[in-house]
Write a protein that holds these residues in place. Sequence first.
Motif, PDB file in Angstrom:
ATOM      1  N   UNK A  78       0.778  -1.515   0.282  1.00 60.35           N
ATOM      2  CA  UNK A  78      -0.241  -0.331  -0.043  1.00 60.35           C
ATOM      3  C   UNK A  78       0.616   1.232   0.416  1.00 60.35           C
ATOM      4  N   UNK A  79       1.653   1.186   0.761  1.00 64.06           N
ATOM      5  CA  UNK A  79       2.766   2.669   1.165  1.00 64.06           C
ATOM      6  C   UNK A  79       3.587   2.900  -0.054  1.00 64.06           C
ATOM      7  N   UNK A  80       4.077   1.738  -0.940  1.00 64.89           N
ATOM      8  CA  UNK A  80       4.369   1.740  -2.095  1.00 64.89           C
ATOM      9  C   UNK A  80       3.591   2.510  -3.363  1.00 64.89           C
ATOM     10  N   UNK A  82       0.363   4.199  -3.348  1.00 65.72           N
ATOM     11  CA  UNK A  82       0.753   5.229  -2.425  1.00 65.72           C
ATOM     12  C   UNK A  82       2.044   6.329  -3.524  1.00 65.72           C
ATOM     13  N   UNK A  83       2.766   5.520  -2.862  1.00 63.76           N
ATOM     14  CA  UNK A  83       3.795   7.499  -3.325  1.00 63.76           C
ATOM     15  C   UNK A  83       4.081   7.010  -4.891  1.00 63.76           C
ATOM     16  N   UNK A  84       4.137   5.905  -5.222  1.00 61.24           N
ATOM     17  CA  UNK A  84       4.384   6.067  -6.491  1.00 61.24           C
ATOM     18  C   UNK A  84       3.370   6.563  -7.347  1.00 61.24           C
ATOM     19  N   UNK A  85       2.517   6.178  -7.416  1.00 61.64           N
ATOM     20  CA  UNK A  85       1.274   7.571  -7.855  1.00 61.64           C
ATOM     21  C   UNK A  85       1.341   8.912  -7.450  1.00 61.64           C
ATOM     22  N   UNK A  86       1.718   8.674  -6.330  1.00 69.02           N
ATOM     23  CA  UNK A  86       1.984  10.435  -6.112  1.00 69.02           C
ATOM     24  C   UNK A  86       3.506  10.632  -7.128  1.00 69.02           C
ATOM     25  N   UNK A  87       4.109  10.253  -7.263  1.00 63.85           N
ATOM     26  CA  UNK A  87       4.994  10.863  -8.300  1.00 63.85           C
ATOM     27  C   UNK A  87       4.504  11.190  -9.996  1.00 63.85           C
ATOM     28  N   UNK A  88       4.183  12.597  -9.946  1.00 59.87           N
ATOM     29  CA  UNK A  88       3.437  12.958 -11.668  1.00 59.87           C
ATOM     30  C   UNK A  88       4.100  13.710 -12.395  1.00 59.87           C
ATOM     31  N   UNK A 115      14.280   3.713 -12.664  1.00 56.41           N
ATOM     32  CA  UNK A 115      13.364   2.602 -13.851  1.00 56.41           C
ATOM     33  C   UNK A 115      12.892   1.402 -12.702  1.00 56.41           C
ATOM     34  N   UNK A 116      13.545   1.277 -11.498  1.00 56.34           N
ATOM     35  CA  UNK A 116      13.677  -0.264 -10.792  1.00 56.34           C
ATOM     36  C   UNK A 116      12.916   0.690  -9.360  1.00 56.34           C
ATOM     37  N   UNK A 117      12.413   2.104  -9.611  1.00 53.02           N
ATOM     38  CA  UNK A 117      12.243   1.651  -8.101  1.00 53.02           C
ATOM     39  C   UNK A 117      10.417   2.407  -8.502  1.00 53.02           C
ATOM     40  N   UNK A 118      10.391   2.780 -10.395  1.00 55.67           N
ATOM     41  CA  UNK A 118       9.024   2.436 -10.953  1.00 55.67           C
ATOM     42  C   UNK A 118       8.096   1.182 -11.455  1.00 55.67           C
ATOM     43  N   UNK A 119       8.929   0.434 -11.547  1.00 60.19           N
ATOM     44  CA  UNK A 119       8.919  -0.722 -12.077  1.00 60.19           C
ATOM     45  C   UNK A 119       8.546  -1.614 -10.611  1.00 60.19           C
ATOM     46  N   UNK A 120       9.216  -1.111  -9.133  1.00 58.86           N
ATOM     47  CA  UNK A 120       9.006  -1.523  -8.117  1.00 58.86           C
ATOM     48  C   UNK A 120       6.899  -1.141  -7.945  1.00 58.86           C
ATOM     49  N   UNK A 121       6.623  -0.023  -8.212  1.00 59.38           N
ATOM     50  CA  UNK A 121       5.804   0.679  -7.540  1.00 59.38           C
ATOM     51  C   UNK A 121       4.608  -0.243  -9.226  1.00 59.38           C
TER      52      UNK A 121
END
Length: 442
Positions: A78-80, A82-88, A115-121
């Motif tokens: 969940x936290x992952x 939410x943080x991922x969707x906040x990155x616009x 990229x790895x962070x985005x893939x994790x999201x």
Amino acid sequence: MVFKIDKQTIGDLKMVGGYKGDDVFSFYNRTKTRGGANLMRDMFLYPRSSEDEIMNRVNMIKFFKEKELTFSFKKEAFDVVEDYLKNIDERTRLSAHQDNLQRKFNSAIGADSGYQQLQKGVVNTLQFILDLKSFLNSLDGNGSTAEFGKTIGTINEILNKRNFSFVTELQKISKPNYTKTAEFDQLFRFTESKEDILKLLYYVYEIDVYLALAEISMLHNFSFAEIVNDEANLIEMKGVYHPLVPNAISNNIKITEDNNMVFLTGANMAGKSTFMKTFSIAIYLCHMGFPVPAEKIRFSIQNGMFTTINLADNLNMGFSHFYAEVARVKKVAESLRNNDRMIVVFDELFRGTNVKDAYDATVAVMDAFASKRKCTFVISTHIIEAGEALKKLRDNIMFVYLPTLMNGKVPKYTYQITEGITEDRHGMVIINNEKILDILKK
């Protein structure tokens, strides 16, 4: 409709914001997600005075309690998400032409952290949707309340949209390749699907809250209050106790328009403040639709509640304790002028002035309060003489006290209200037991 409260009331009852988790919110909060905890906290800050809103919540909790469902989602996702969707940030948008040799080399040596962070999201968003799909499947044939049926319908409407067509083939989550990651990233962050995913998160946070409350109800054998729709005002509590007090003693009380003012007396340490907090917390929880620490509660819906139990001086404004009390009484009086069915709780009216003024003010204010028969008052005092005066002025006052039993010179407290006005005078006994005078003589 919002049930009227204020900061003083929330603080008096330790509903939210206590230190080290010693508040009522922390007691009830068995949520598994940060979003669920935030949603429950909002429920504590904004109790309701609408029967439909209260009963919808009661029925939702009862449903989850009866079905004995569990929170089957991967909590860390969940936290992952939410943080991922906040990155616009548009600069982080993935595109197919970026899948070149340089990117692959950077990925191989661990230098492509963005990229790895985005893939994790992306992976965690897919995991969340898969878990939601599995949870819905577990409800098949399990029935639901009308309110939760609407929630399920809305969730399915979202998942059945064309943008979510991938859900039908979603079985097990593994890391997608760059091309699929870019496709999902575009869908999740830069289309209307983002708002849909946020809605799905909110619905799951609601489920988290209701599962937590169902667990509390089962764990502590809490009951659900019954709303009474009669025109006459009623508050009836059986076996009610303070949820934060270990081995708390329960009490019974029934308040109607014929005895809508409670005149509470008792010796120091007899339990007056705890009783008033117990009563007030129960009323507060009833208007949240939460399970309550009581054997049974029946109540008419109220419009709000003001408590004054731990009133502090206001040194910044130059207020003495007495003036702070006067200002508080004035605020309550102004609210009563415009509202029926308000609950008012005062612990020792006018303790900040001399005994004569305190007596006169207590009798005058309680006499005026008692004229508001559609409201409910619980007021404690050490000025027991005021009770005799009020008996001559009003016929709608309930006189109760908390007894003290003396075992020699040692007081023993029952913590159970009894009809009448106390005659206990044990202040000097306690002072002598603590040997204060002996200390000062040395």
